[in-house]
Design a protein around this motif. Structure first.
Motif, PDB file in Angstrom:
ATOM      1  N   SER A 193       0.832  -1.199   0.000  1.00  0.00           N
ATOM      2  CA  SER A 193       0.000   0.000   0.000  1.00  0.00           C
ATOM      3  C   SER A 193       0.862   1.243   0.000  1.00  0.00           C
ATOM      4  CB  SER A 193      -0.881  -0.008   1.244  1.00  0.00           C
ATOM      5  OG  SER A 193      -1.541   1.202   1.357  1.00  0.00           O
TER       6      SER A 193
ATOM      7  N   ASP B 275      -5.939   4.620   1.003  1.00  0.00           N
ATOM      8  CA  ASP B 275      -5.966   5.125  -0.373  1.00  0.00           C
ATOM      9  C   ASP B 275      -6.432   4.050  -1.345  1.00  0.00           C
ATOM     10  OD1 ASP B 275      -5.104   7.619   0.417  1.00  0.00           O
ATOM     11  OD2 ASP B 275      -2.988   7.225  -0.026  1.00  0.00           O
ATOM     12  N   GLU B 276      -5.985   2.812  -1.126  1.00  0.00           N
ATOM     13  CA  GLU B 276      -6.384   1.717  -2.010  1.00  0.00           C
ATOM     14  C   GLU B 276      -7.878   1.423  -1.880  1.00  0.00           C
ATOM     15  OE1 GLU B 276      -4.964  -2.730  -3.316  1.00  0.00           O
ATOM     16  OE2 GLU B 276      -3.835  -1.659  -1.790  1.00  0.00           O
TER      17      GLU B 276
ATOM     18  N   ASP C  80     -10.164   3.609  -0.987  1.00  0.00           N
ATOM     19  CA  ASP C  80     -10.823   4.748  -1.631  1.00  0.00           C
ATOM     20  C   ASP C  80     -10.813   4.577  -3.151  1.00  0.00           C
ATOM     21  OD1 ASP C  80     -11.251   7.374  -2.874  1.00  0.00           O
ATOM     22  OD2 ASP C  80     -11.001   8.214  -0.889  1.00  0.00           O
ATOM     23  N   ARG C  81      -9.684   4.197  -3.711  1.00  0.00           N
ATOM     24  CA  ARG C  81      -9.595   3.998  -5.166  1.00  0.00           C
ATOM     25  C   ARG C  81     -10.520   2.876  -5.632  1.00  0.00           C
ATOM     26  NH1 ARG C  81      -4.125   4.941  -4.310  1.00  0.00           N
ATOM     27  NH2 ARG C  81      -3.715   2.707  -4.188  1.00  0.00           N
ATOM     28  N   THR C  82     -10.600   1.806  -4.867  1.00  0.00           N
ATOM     29  CA  THR C  82     -11.462   0.676  -5.230  1.00  0.00           C
ATOM     30  C   THR C  82     -12.926   1.110  -5.261  1.00  0.00           C
ATOM     31  OG1 THR C  82      -9.889  -0.902  -4.277  1.00  0.00           O
ATOM     32  CG2 THR C  82     -12.153  -1.679  -4.605  1.00  0.00           C
TER      33      THR C  82
ATOM     34  N   GLY D 160     -14.077   4.196  -5.538  1.00  0.00           N
ATOM     35  CA  GLY D 160     -14.222   5.184  -6.621  1.00  0.00           C
ATOM     36  C   GLY D 160     -14.331   4.532  -7.982  1.00  0.00           C
ATOM     37  N   LYS D 161     -13.494   3.529  -8.243  1.00  0.00           N
ATOM     38  CA  LYS D 161     -13.541   2.823  -9.537  1.00  0.00           C
ATOM     39  C   LYS D 161     -14.877   2.115  -9.725  1.00  0.00           C
ATOM     40  CE  LYS D 161      -8.602   2.005 -10.079  1.00  0.00           C
ATOM     41  NZ  LYS D 161      -7.529   0.998  -9.996  1.00  0.00           N
TER      42      LYS D 161
END
Length: 185
Positions: A24, A171-172, A174-176, A178-179
């Motif tokens: 991460s 962050d990971e 959040d990105r997951t 969001g995607k």
């Protein structure tokens, strides 16, 4: 002289470990991460959950079409408490875009079974997303969970696409989320 020569392999191992896949980008999360897996298995239905706070009872089936984070925690766990600011921030960021968090409060100790103690913790930490008590660990067992805290991200079709146990990977996560939400739009 010997001391500095012996430290070179240790430094090299630390540098190699920092570049491994799955690492991460959150500071300090490698040491606190217990597991991080991509599964794509069907999310088990909630079972044995009682004393719903901030919503009526929810079901995985009823949440189809939304991105869901199932967040296993207990208010007496310092690691769980450390994740709560990140979880509540994530909820605030995405709640109006089709994202739901279901907090599954699964006690480790007898005093954590108290509904009034859970309600006080929700107020203390500013938690406004749905939380239910899993005092008999039925949902915990259905997910085969083993750790506090643990997050399972369920996609719009009801499949677990990401899980993480421990602190970090904010962050990971959040990105997951969001995607998944962007894929829907």
């Amino acid at each position: 002289m010997r001391r500095s020569i012996m430290s070179i392999p240790v430094i090299a191992l630390a540098l190699i470990a920092s570049t491994l896949p799955g690492r991460s980008d959150d500071a300090g999360s490698a040491a606190s991460t217990i597991q991080m897996v991509e599964t794509k298995a069907a999310a088990p239905e909630f079972s044995g959950l009682t004393n719903w706070q901030n919503s009526g009872p929810l079901t995985i089936a009823g949440l189809r079409g939304k991105v869901v984070m199932v967040n296993f925690w207990t208010y007496g766990c310092v690691n769980c408490v450390n994740t709560l600011p990140h979880v509540t921030k994530l909820y605030a960021k995405y709640k109006d875009k089709g994202f739901v968090i279901v907090g599954v409060h699964t006690p480790e100790f007898p005093f954590e079974r108290s509904t009034s103690n859970v309600q006080a913790a929700l107020k203390r930490h500013g938690i406004t997303y749905p939380v239910a008590q899993d005092n008999n660990s039925a949902t915990w067992n259905a997910y085969r969970n083993q750790y506090w805290p643990a997050q399972y991200i369920v996609d719009q079709s009801g499949r677990i696409v990401y899980s993480h146990a421990g602190e970090g990977a904010y962050d990971e996560i959040d990105r997951t989320v969001g995607k998944l939400l962007n894929a829907q739009s």
